[in-house]
Design a protein around this motif. Structure first.
Motif, short mmCIF file in Angstrom:
data_model
loop_
_atom_site.label_atom_id
_atom_site.label_comp_id
_atom_site.label_asym_id
_atom_site.label_seq_id
_atom_site.Cartn_x
_atom_site.Cartn_y
_atom_site.Cartn_z
N SER A 47 0.80 -1.23 0.00
CA SER A 47 0.00 0.00 0.00
C SER A 47 0.84 1.28 0.00
CB SER A 47 -1.01 0.06 1.17
OG SER A 47 -2.00 -0.94 0.99
N LYS A 50 3.42 1.82 -4.86
CA LYS A 50 4.31 1.33 -5.93
C LYS A 50 3.55 1.11 -7.24
CE LYS A 50 5.33 -2.43 -3.61
NZ LYS A 50 4.43 -2.25 -2.43
N THR A 51 2.45 0.35 -7.15
CA THR A 51 1.68 -0.01 -8.36
C THR A 51 1.05 1.23 -8.99
OG1 THR A 51 1.17 -2.08 -7.22
CG2 THR A 51 -0.09 -1.60 -9.21
N GLY A 73 3.49 -7.32 -9.56
CA GLY A 73 3.82 -8.38 -8.61
C GLY A 73 2.74 -9.45 -8.52
N ARG A 77 3.03 -13.40 -9.62
CA ARG A 77 2.79 -14.51 -8.68
C ARG A 77 1.72 -15.46 -9.20
NH1 ARG A 77 4.64 -14.94 -3.59
NH2 ARG A 77 6.24 -13.46 -2.94
N ASN A 94 11.41 -15.16 -6.05
CA ASN A 94 10.47 -14.33 -6.80
C ASN A 94 11.18 -13.09 -7.37
OD1 ASN A 94 7.86 -13.37 -7.65
ND2 ASN A 94 7.81 -12.05 -5.84
N VAL A 95 11.94 -12.43 -6.54
CA VAL A 95 12.62 -11.19 -6.95
C VAL A 95 13.68 -11.49 -8.02
CG1 VAL A 95 14.18 -9.36 -6.11
CG2 VAL A 95 12.08 -9.91 -4.85
N VAL A 116 7.34 -4.01 -7.01
CA VAL A 116 7.40 -5.26 -6.24
C VAL A 116 8.17 -4.97 -4.94
CG1 VAL A 116 8.45 -7.57 -6.21
CG2 VAL A 116 7.23 -6.78 -8.25
N LYS A 156 -5.53 -3.71 0.09
CA LYS A 156 -5.99 -5.10 -0.06
C LYS A 156 -6.46 -5.72 1.25
CE LYS A 156 -2.82 -5.75 -3.92
NZ LYS A 156 -1.48 -6.26 -4.27
N LEU A 167 -3.52 -13.41 9.38
CA LEU A 167 -2.38 -13.46 8.47
C LEU A 167 -1.12 -13.15 9.26
CD1 LEU A 167 -2.33 -11.77 4.99
CD2 LEU A 167 -0.51 -11.24 6.58
N LEU A 170 3.48 -10.32 7.45
CA LEU A 170 3.19 -9.16 6.59
C LEU A 170 4.39 -8.21 6.62
CD1 LEU A 170 1.17 -7.65 4.77
CD2 LEU A 170 0.30 -6.53 6.84
N1 LIG Z 1 2.58 -11.65 3.87
C1 LIG Z 1 2.61 -10.75 2.89
N2 LIG Z 1 3.56 -9.78 2.88
C2 LIG Z 1 3.58 -8.88 1.89
N3 LIG Z 1 2.73 -8.87 0.86
C3 LIG Z 1 1.78 -9.83 0.80
C4 LIG Z 1 1.68 -10.80 1.81
N4 LIG Z 1 0.66 -11.63 1.49
C5 LIG Z 1 0.13 -11.19 0.33
N5 LIG Z 1 0.80 -10.12 -0.07
C6 LIG Z 1 0.49 -9.39 -1.34
O1 LIG Z 1 1.44 -9.80 -2.30
C7 LIG Z 1 2.14 -8.70 -2.82
C8 LIG Z 1 3.64 -8.87 -2.53
O2 LIG Z 1 4.19 -9.68 -3.47
P1 LIG Z 1 5.49 -9.24 -4.20
O3 LIG Z 1 5.74 -10.31 -5.19
O4 LIG Z 1 5.35 -7.84 -4.68
O5 LIG Z 1 6.53 -9.18 -3.00
S1 LIG Z 1 7.91 -9.87 -2.64
O6 LIG Z 1 8.96 -9.03 -3.23
O7 LIG Z 1 7.97 -11.25 -3.17
O8 LIG Z 1 7.96 -9.82 -1.17
C9 LIG Z 1 1.71 -7.47 -2.10
O9 LIG Z 1 1.33 -6.54 -3.09
P2 LIG Z 1 1.49 -4.97 -2.89
O10 LIG Z 1 0.46 -4.60 -1.87
O11 LIG Z 1 1.16 -4.42 -4.26
O12 LIG Z 1 2.87 -4.65 -2.44
C10 LIG Z 1 0.56 -7.91 -1.22
O13 LIG Z 1 -0.65 -7.44 -1.70
#
Ligand SMILES: Nc1ncnc2c1ncn2[C@@H]1O[C@H](COP(=O)(O)OS(=O)(=O)O)[C@@H](OP(=O)(O)O)[C@H]1O
Ligand SMILES: Nc1ncnc2c1ncn2[C@@H]1O[C@H](COP(=O)(O)OP(=O)(O)O)[C@@H](O)[C@H]1O
Length: 211
Positions: A47, A50-51, A73, A77, A94-95, A116, A156, A167, A170
């Motif tokens: 949040s 970035k996107t 991202g 995935r 992933n990165v 990402v 989200k 969860l 995070l």
């Molecule tokens: N546990 C946890 N931690 C962080 N993010 C989470 C998690 N679970 C799901 N998501 C959602 O997945 C997006 C992050 O995936 P990415 O591939 O961008 O991140 S990473 O570099 O592999 O950490 C990320 O997207 P963004 O909100 O756009 O950053 C999240 O919406």
């Protein structure tokens, strides 16, 4: 092997067997002669923006006639990194995968925007190194919105889920986020409009001679 087809520093990628060098008499496509691609990695918390910044900038770059891609991202995935989770090792994998694809696109003249998280400094450094080895431009932009702002935006609903115990792991809350020590640009997105943040990245591209 030595000789006309041996790899050189200027062309480090190995040509697949059977693929022939284009004749030197074929001129490059005129529109492609001065186009420099780059990877622009937007790292930051969930949040952070970035996107949103990536898509605003992509719209502007496309309007200016530049070939532009956003490696989202969530999409990655679903396809390229299907099955990977959010543990340290999977995030690193992933990165690296995203970095590999970004470098390929960028090396072909595409401005490749990567919103990402990439929470680990070592993962980001490996991606930067790969770009350096290939001679491809790489810029790191830290979208530095503080966690207090991100958790209110909670696009989200992940922060709420974490707070409710639904969860764990995070990023920025109960999982690490290693802030970039010296990014090419730090965007204080909480104090700007989306257009201002996108304009700051656009200015960076101009300053680095990529536009
Ligand atoms: N546990 C946890 N931690 C962080 N993010 C989470 C998690 N679970 C799901 N998501 C959602 O997945 C997006 C992050 O995936 P990415 O591939 O961008 O991140 S990473 O570099 O592999 O950490 C990320 O997207 P963004 O909100 O756009 O950053 C999240 O919406
Ligand atoms: N300057 C800004 N830059 C980016 N997003 C902003 C900005 N100001 C407010 N926002 C809002 O913050 C939210 C960021 O969400 P998103 O781009 O999905 O974040 P991320 O991809 O980092 O998870 C969006 O709702 C966006 O409209």
């Amino acid at each position: 092997m030595t000789g006309a087809h041996s790899p050189s520093a200027a062309h480090p990628r190995t040509r697949p067997p059977g693929e022939h060098h284009h004749p030197t008499t074929t001129p490059p496509h005129p529109r492609e002669t001065h186009v420099t691609g780059a990877t622009i990695w937007l790292t930051g918390l969930p949040s952070a923006g970035k996107t949103t910044i990536a898509h605003a900038l992509a719209d502007r770059l496309r309007a200016e006639g530049r070939r532009t891609e956003v490696l989202d991202g969530d999409e990655i995935r679903t396809f390229l990194s299907a099955g990977l989770g959010f543990g340290r090792e999977d995030r690193h994998t992933n990165v690296q995968r995203i970095g590999f694809v970004a470098e390929l696109l960028a090396s072909h003249g595409v401005l490749t925007l990567v919103p990402v998280i990439a929470p680990y400094a070592g993962s980001r450094e490996a991606v930067r190194k790969r770009h350096q080895q290939e001679g491809t431009a790489y810029l790191e932009v830290h979208v530095a919105t503080p966690v207090e702002v991100c958790s209110v935006r909670d696009v989200k609903g992940l922060y709420a889920k974490q707070a409710a115990g639904e969860l764990t792991g995070l990023t920025g809350v109960d999982d690490p986020y290693e802030e970039p020590a010296s990014p090419d640009l730090r965007v204080e997105a909480q104090a700007q409009t989306v257009q201002e943040s996108a304009a700051a990245v656009h200015a960076l591209l101009t300053e680095r001679g990529l536009l």
